[in-house]
Design a protein around this motif. Sequence first.
Motif, PDB file in Angstrom:
ATOM      1  N   ILE A  51      15.684  47.415  24.333  1.00 19.45           N
ATOM      2  CA  ILE A  51      14.692  46.404  24.688  1.00 19.45           C
ATOM      3  C   ILE A  51      15.269  45.512  25.787  1.00 19.45           C
ATOM      4  N   ARG A  52      14.405  45.129  26.718  1.00 19.71           N
ATOM      5  CA  ARG A  52      14.834  44.145  27.699  1.00 19.71           C
ATOM      6  C   ARG A  52      14.917  42.798  27.003  1.00 19.71           C
ATOM      7  N   ARG A  53      15.885  41.970  27.357  1.00 18.25           N
ATOM      8  CA  ARG A  53      16.081  40.704  26.651  1.00 18.25           C
ATOM      9  C   ARG A  53      14.852  39.823  26.725  1.00 18.25           C
ATOM     10  N   SER A  54      14.078  39.949  27.770  1.00 16.91           N
ATOM     11  CA  SER A  54      12.836  39.183  27.860  1.00 16.91           C
ATOM     12  C   SER A  54      11.798  39.682  26.864  1.00 16.91           C
ATOM     13  N   GLY A  55      12.016  40.870  26.299  1.00 21.41           N
ATOM     14  CA  GLY A  55      11.063  41.455  25.354  1.00 21.41           C
ATOM     15  C   GLY A  55       9.940  42.226  26.015  1.00 21.41           C
ATOM     16  N   SER A  56       9.983  42.354  27.343  1.00 20.45           N
ATOM     17  CA  SER A  56       8.857  42.932  28.069  1.00 20.45           C
ATOM     18  C   SER A  56       8.828  44.451  28.037  1.00 20.45           C
ATOM     19  N   ASN A  57       9.943  45.097  27.765  1.00 22.47           N
ATOM     20  CA  ASN A  57       9.978  46.567  27.759  1.00 22.47           C
ATOM     21  C   ASN A  57      10.782  47.069  26.576  1.00 22.47           C
ATOM     22  N   THR A  58      10.339  48.193  26.022  1.00 22.82           N
ATOM     23  CA  THR A  58      11.087  48.847  24.953  1.00 22.82           C
ATOM     24  C   THR A  58      11.163  50.346  25.231  1.00 22.82           C
ATOM     25  N   LEU A  59      12.138  50.986  24.602  1.00 23.49           N
ATOM     26  CA  LEU A  59      12.329  52.432  24.741  1.00 23.49           C
ATOM     27  C   LEU A  59      12.857  52.938  23.415  1.00 23.49           C
ATOM     28  N   TYR A  60      12.344  54.086  22.974  1.00 25.77           N
ATOM     29  CA  TYR A  60      12.734  54.628  21.673  1.00 25.77           C
ATOM     30  C   TYR A  60      13.132  56.093  21.787  1.00 25.77           C
ATOM     31  N   ALA A  61      14.055  56.475  20.914  1.00 27.09           N
ATOM     32  CA  ALA A  61      14.319  57.896  20.737  1.00 27.09           C
ATOM     33  C   ALA A  61      13.116  58.513  20.038  1.00 27.09           C
ATOM     34  N   ASP A  62      12.772  59.736  20.380  1.00 23.07           N
ATOM     35  CA  ASP A  62      11.616  60.386  19.772  1.00 23.07           C
ATOM     36  C   ASP A  62      11.748  60.458  18.250  1.00 23.07           C
ATOM     37  N   SER A  63      12.971  60.579  17.767  1.00 18.22           N
ATOM     38  CA  SER A  63      13.193  60.764  16.330  1.00 18.22           C
ATOM     39  C   SER A  63      12.867  59.517  15.509  1.00 18.22           C
ATOM     40  N   VAL A  64      12.814  58.348  16.163  1.00 23.10           N
ATOM     41  CA  VAL A  64      12.581  57.115  15.402  1.00 23.10           C
ATOM     42  C   VAL A  64      11.331  56.377  15.849  1.00 23.10           C
ATOM     43  N   LYS A  65      10.643  56.887  16.856  1.00 16.82           N
ATOM     44  CA  LYS A  65       9.500  56.186  17.414  1.00 16.82           C
ATOM     45  C   LYS A  65       8.476  55.885  16.320  1.00 16.82           C
ATOM     46  N   GLY A  66       8.075  54.603  16.239  1.00 19.21           N
ATOM     47  CA  GLY A  66       7.085  54.184  15.264  1.00 19.21           C
ATOM     48  C   GLY A  66       7.661  53.834  13.906  1.00 19.21           C
ATOM     49  N   ARG A  67       8.928  54.100  13.709  1.00 17.84           N
ATOM     50  CA  ARG A  67       9.516  53.876  12.386  1.00 17.84           C
ATOM     51  C   ARG A  67      10.589  52.797  12.410  1.00 17.84           C
ATOM     52  N   LEU A  68      11.285  52.613  13.519  1.00 18.07           N
ATOM     53  CA  LEU A  68      12.376  51.644  13.630  1.00 18.07           C
ATOM     54  C   LEU A  68      12.112  50.724  14.825  1.00 18.07           C
ATOM     55  N   PRO A  69      11.158  49.824  14.704  1.00 15.81           N
ATOM     56  CA  PRO A  69      10.837  48.961  15.844  1.00 15.81           C
ATOM     57  C   PRO A  69      11.955  48.001  16.209  1.00 15.81           C
ATOM     58  N   ILE A  70      12.155  47.814  17.510  1.00 14.32           N
ATOM     59  CA  ILE A  70      13.143  46.880  18.029  1.00 14.32           C
ATOM     60  C   ILE A  70      12.413  45.645  18.533  1.00 14.32           C
ATOM     61  N   SER A  71      13.014  44.488  18.346  1.00 14.52           N
ATOM     62  CA  SER A  71      12.383  43.257  18.793  1.00 14.52           C
ATOM     63  C   SER A  71      13.464  42.244  19.130  1.00 14.52           C
ATOM     64  N   THR A  72      13.033  41.153  19.731  1.00 16.80           N
ATOM     65  CA  THR A  72      13.952  40.080  20.060  1.00 16.80           C
ATOM     66  C   THR A  72      13.358  38.758  19.606  1.00 16.80           C
ATOM     67  N   ASP A  73      14.194  37.761  19.390  1.00 18.28           N
ATOM     68  CA  ASP A  73      13.674  36.477  18.928  1.00 18.28           C
ATOM     69  C   ASP A  73      13.225  35.640  20.121  1.00 18.28           C
ATOM     70  N   GLY A  74      12.657  34.483  19.837  1.00 16.28           N
ATOM     71  CA  GLY A  74      12.113  33.650  20.900  1.00 16.28           C
ATOM     72  C   GLY A  74      13.167  33.198  21.894  1.00 16.28           C
ATOM     73  N   ALA A  75      14.358  32.953  21.397  1.00 14.96           N
ATOM     74  CA  ALA A  75      15.436  32.508  22.282  1.00 14.96           C
ATOM     75  C   ALA A  75      16.059  33.679  23.035  1.00 14.96           C
ATOM     76  N   LYS A  76      15.717  34.885  22.628  1.00 13.63           N
ATOM     77  CA  LYS A  76      16.141  36.134  23.267  1.00 13.63           C
ATOM     78  C   LYS A  76      17.626  36.409  23.133  1.00 13.63           C
ATOM     79  N   ASN A  77      18.296  35.714  22.218  1.00 10.34           N
ATOM     80  CA  ASN A  77      19.717  35.966  22.047  1.00 10.34           C
ATOM     81  C   ASN A  77      20.015  36.868  20.856  1.00 10.34           C
ATOM     82  N   THR A  78      19.000  37.155  20.061  1.00 11.42           N
ATOM     83  CA  THR A  78      19.171  38.044  18.910  1.00 11.42           C
ATOM     84  C   THR A  78      18.192  39.192  19.013  1.00 11.42           C
TER      85      THR A  78
END
Length: 124
Positions: A51-78
């Motif tokens: 994930i881009r730290r701004s949260g604007s883009n994500t990319l997933y391995a096909d094996s986990v797509k839809g099952r292991l979502p990635i996200s970032t917090d509002g401060a973008k440090n976690t």
Amino acid sequence: QVQLVESGGGLVQAGGSLRLSCAASGRLFDSDHMGWFRQAPGKEREFVAAIRRSGSNTLYADSVKGRLPISTDGAKNTVYLQMDSLTPEDTAVYYCAHSYATILHTTPNTYHYWGQGTQVTVSS
């Protein structure tokens, strides 16, 4: 220099959930991206999600797509990896990584900094 500290791993039964966290500090920019990789015993390290730290883009391995979502917090440090419907095949050490590259990558050698890893074990 960037420091990464992962947390949230553990032992869970198949079908259960965990949420991994990666706290980043140091020289960070919104254009950076962060990724999760995993390495099971006897296997190569494999890409899970990024994930881009701004949260604007994500990319997933096909094996986990839809099952292991990635996200970032509002401060973008976690960065988080929500792990649902876990199976024994998800058992691995999970690593957080940081890259200054502006394009999201799936290969480990494009990431510059790594956390120490957190163990996820899924029992059947």
